[in-house]
Design an enzyme around this catalytic site. Sequence first.
Site, PDB file in Angstrom:
ATOM      1  N   ALA A  87       2.942  -1.390   1.814  1.00  0.00           N
ATOM      2  CA  ALA A  87       1.953  -0.385   1.401  1.00  0.00           C
ATOM      3  C   ALA A  87       2.623   0.976   1.287  1.00  0.00           C
ATOM      4  O   ALA A  87       2.264   1.778   0.423  1.00  0.00           O
ATOM      5  CB  ALA A  87       0.804  -0.336   2.392  1.00  0.00           C
TER       6      ALA A  87
ATOM      7  N   ASN B 263      -6.503   4.201  10.506  1.00  0.00           N
ATOM      8  CA  ASN B 263      -5.751   3.249  11.328  1.00  0.00           C
ATOM      9  C   ASN B 263      -5.799   3.580  12.816  1.00  0.00           C
ATOM     10  O   ASN B 263      -5.709   2.696  13.664  1.00  0.00           O
ATOM     11  CB  ASN B 263      -4.289   3.187  10.876  1.00  0.00           C
ATOM     12  CG  ASN B 263      -3.658   4.553  10.721  1.00  0.00           C
ATOM     13  OD1 ASN B 263      -4.156   5.380   9.970  1.00  0.00           O
ATOM     14  ND2 ASN B 263      -2.585   4.793  11.431  1.00  0.00           N
TER      15      ASN B 263
ATOM     16  N   GLN C 163      -6.175  -0.655   5.976  1.00  0.00           N
ATOM     17  CA  GLN C 163      -6.943  -1.094   7.146  1.00  0.00           C
ATOM     18  C   GLN C 163      -8.329  -1.615   6.767  1.00  0.00           C
ATOM     19  O   GLN C 163      -9.066  -2.082   7.630  1.00  0.00           O
ATOM     20  CB  GLN C 163      -7.085   0.048   8.165  1.00  0.00           C
ATOM     21  CG  GLN C 163      -5.774   0.523   8.756  1.00  0.00           C
ATOM     22  CD  GLN C 163      -5.195  -0.424   9.806  1.00  0.00           C
ATOM     23  OE1 GLN C 163      -5.870  -1.318  10.315  1.00  0.00           O
ATOM     24  NE2 GLN C 163      -3.928  -0.233  10.134  1.00  0.00           N
TER      25      GLN C 163
ATOM     26  N   SER D  25      -1.692  -3.884   2.065  1.00  0.00           N
ATOM     27  CA  SER D  25      -0.537  -4.506   2.713  1.00  0.00           C
ATOM     28  C   SER D  25      -0.934  -5.868   3.265  1.00  0.00           C
ATOM     29  O   SER D  25      -1.978  -5.992   3.913  1.00  0.00           O
ATOM     30  CB  SER D  25      -0.089  -3.588   3.866  1.00  0.00           C
ATOM     31  OG  SER D  25       1.080  -4.081   4.457  1.00  0.00           O
TER      32      SER D  25
ATOM     33  N   HIS E 137       0.377  -7.715   5.694  1.00  0.00           N
ATOM     34  CA  HIS E 137       0.483  -8.020   7.131  1.00  0.00           C
ATOM     35  C   HIS E 137      -0.644  -7.448   7.978  1.00  0.00           C
ATOM     36  O   HIS E 137      -0.694  -7.659   9.181  1.00  0.00           O
ATOM     37  CB  HIS E 137       1.856  -7.607   7.684  1.00  0.00           C
ATOM     38  CG  HIS E 137       2.070  -6.142   7.895  1.00  0.00           C
ATOM     39  ND1 HIS E 137       1.974  -5.562   9.139  1.00  0.00           N
ATOM     40  CD2 HIS E 137       2.403  -5.144   7.052  1.00  0.00           C
ATOM     41  CE1 HIS E 137       2.254  -4.265   9.034  1.00  0.00           C
ATOM     42  NE2 HIS E 137       2.519  -3.991   7.780  1.00  0.00           N
TER      43      HIS E 137
ATOM     44  N   THR F 287      13.162  -8.413  -7.891  1.00  0.00           N
ATOM     45  CA  THR F 287      12.716  -9.809  -7.968  1.00  0.00           C
ATOM     46  C   THR F 287      11.644 -10.055  -6.917  1.00  0.00           C
ATOM     47  O   THR F 287      11.844  -9.738  -5.739  1.00  0.00           O
ATOM     48  CB  THR F 287      13.914 -10.752  -7.722  1.00  0.00           C
ATOM     49  OG1 THR F 287      14.929 -10.441  -8.674  1.00  0.00           O
ATOM     50  CG2 THR F 287      13.507 -12.207  -7.845  1.00  0.00           C
TER      51      THR F 287
ATOM     52  N   CYS G 106       2.230   3.979  14.692  1.00  0.00           N
ATOM     53  CA  CYS G 106       3.203   4.715  13.889  1.00  0.00           C
ATOM     54  C   CYS G 106       3.538   6.045  14.533  1.00  0.00           C
ATOM     55  O   CYS G 106       4.647   6.532  14.451  1.00  0.00           O
ATOM     56  CB  CYS G 106       2.665   4.956  12.484  1.00  0.00           C
ATOM     57  SG  CYS G 106       2.315   3.414  11.650  1.00  0.00           S
TER      58      CYS G 106
HETATM   59  N1  PLP Z   1      -1.544   2.945   5.624  1.00  0.00           N
HETATM   60  C1  PLP Z   1      -2.170   2.619   6.770  1.00  0.00           C
HETATM   61  C2  PLP Z   1      -3.564   3.110   7.012  1.00  0.00           C
HETATM   62  C3  PLP Z   1      -1.523   1.829   7.721  1.00  0.00           C
HETATM   63  O1  PLP Z   1      -2.160   1.506   8.859  1.00  0.00           O
HETATM   64  C4  PLP Z   1      -0.199   1.384   7.454  1.00  0.00           C
HETATM   65  C5  PLP Z   1       0.545   0.613   8.486  1.00  0.00           C
HETATM   66  O2  PLP Z   1       0.408   0.866   9.675  1.00  0.00           O
HETATM   67  C6  PLP Z   1       0.399   1.733   6.241  1.00  0.00           C
HETATM   68  C7  PLP Z   1      -0.300   2.522   5.352  1.00  0.00           C
HETATM   69  C8  PLP Z   1       1.772   1.266   5.890  1.00  0.00           C
HETATM   70  O3  PLP Z   1       1.773  -0.123   5.607  1.00  0.00           O
HETATM   71  P1  PLP Z   1       3.122  -0.955   5.448  1.00  0.00           P
HETATM   72  O4  PLP Z   1       3.501  -1.390   6.813  1.00  0.00           O
HETATM   73  O5  PLP Z   1       2.802  -2.126   4.567  1.00  0.00           O
HETATM   74  O6  PLP Z   1       4.109  -0.059   4.807  1.00  0.00           O
END
Ligand code: PLP
Length: 362
Positions: free
Chosen positions: A72, A145, A173, A190, A192, A227, A309
């Site tokens: 993301a 988040n 999220q 994203s 994951h 790729t 983060c």
């Molecule tokens: N945006 C939000 C709100 C997130 O919680 C996160 C990941 O913690 C990201 C962006 C970034 O995602 P990615 O780990 O796929 O780069």
Amino acid sequence: MIYLDYQATTPLAPEARDAMLQWLDGPDGTGFGNPHSPHRMGRTAAAAVELARDRVAALMPPGGQVHFTGSACEAINLAMRGSVLKGGSKQGRVAISAIEHAAVRDTAYVLDEPHIIPVDRNGIADTRSNLPGDTALVCVMQVNNEIGTLQPVAEIASQAKEAGALMLCDAVQGMGKFAAPGGADMIAVSAHKLYGPKGIGALWVRDGVELDPQITGGLQEKFRSGTLSTALCAGFGAAAQLAGERMQADKDHARDLWDRAVELFDGWEINGSTEARNHANFSVRRDGLDVARLMSDCREVMFSAGSACASGSGKPSHVLKAIGLTDQQAKSTIRIGWGRYTTMEELEEAAQKLINAALQQI
Ligand code: PLP
């Protein structure tokens, strides 16, 4: 070990894992083909990528295309740099909410000093704040988040439209938990965070919006080179399909756990609105709590200090500051996040451990 950090990442759904395996090698050893090759193995892999794209697109609004990226963060960088720095010349200013993830916030500050859209004490962005006349891009996330609050994306998107600006929504999220955010021109997601694999994200782009590529070298994904991994795409697609099918069941389960957590953490303060939110994100604080000590006392519970983060930086979270918390209150916050595979027993056991350890301190 009890895993309660679902906002940092989610376990891989067995269905997503199964969907990935054959593209790593395949029963007949032909699953590894390059999806951009014109031969038969390549075309078979490409068909799997397109199926995955359709499955991710099913959670997006109509009228746009899904472009796979490596994360993301990459999708957000492509959206922001690719729309604001068109042809090397700056199109105008960026406006962001005060509680954006670092992926948006840091990129906005690299581009210039952004206009900040304030949030109220509940952690909801202000829909009445005026955008500067030269705004080219507005970025407001769907779900925060750190504190889980749901943002008025559709209202802000129409403000952006009136101002002649594009709108990017970071729906990392929110994807799979809520319907797609309405009105945005670009949506970043994203895999994951919705039980898919790490290492793949996507940017949905409304038809007619053009972006300057940030990674050149083939432009396999129209605005992005590299790729594609068929396995990661297939895993993302399967996870997206499952999230769509299970959206209400997952939501109901999260709400049951939320209701129990509110009872268990009686006397703790909840950060952010208790209604306009993702009920799988429980951000709470207790005056005088030493979060680092709590983490070391409860090593068998995986939870987060504020945001995963931001934690480790030593700085109080900009999100908790934006909702009016003091440095001390921000530093006494923990985030507990649950999801599809969390049981009530796990939540209760973890909560008892955390609450007992906190009581030893206070
Ligand atoms: N945006 C939000 C709100 C997130 O919680 C996160 C990941 O913690 C990201 C962006 C970034 O995602 P990615 O780990 O796929 O780069």
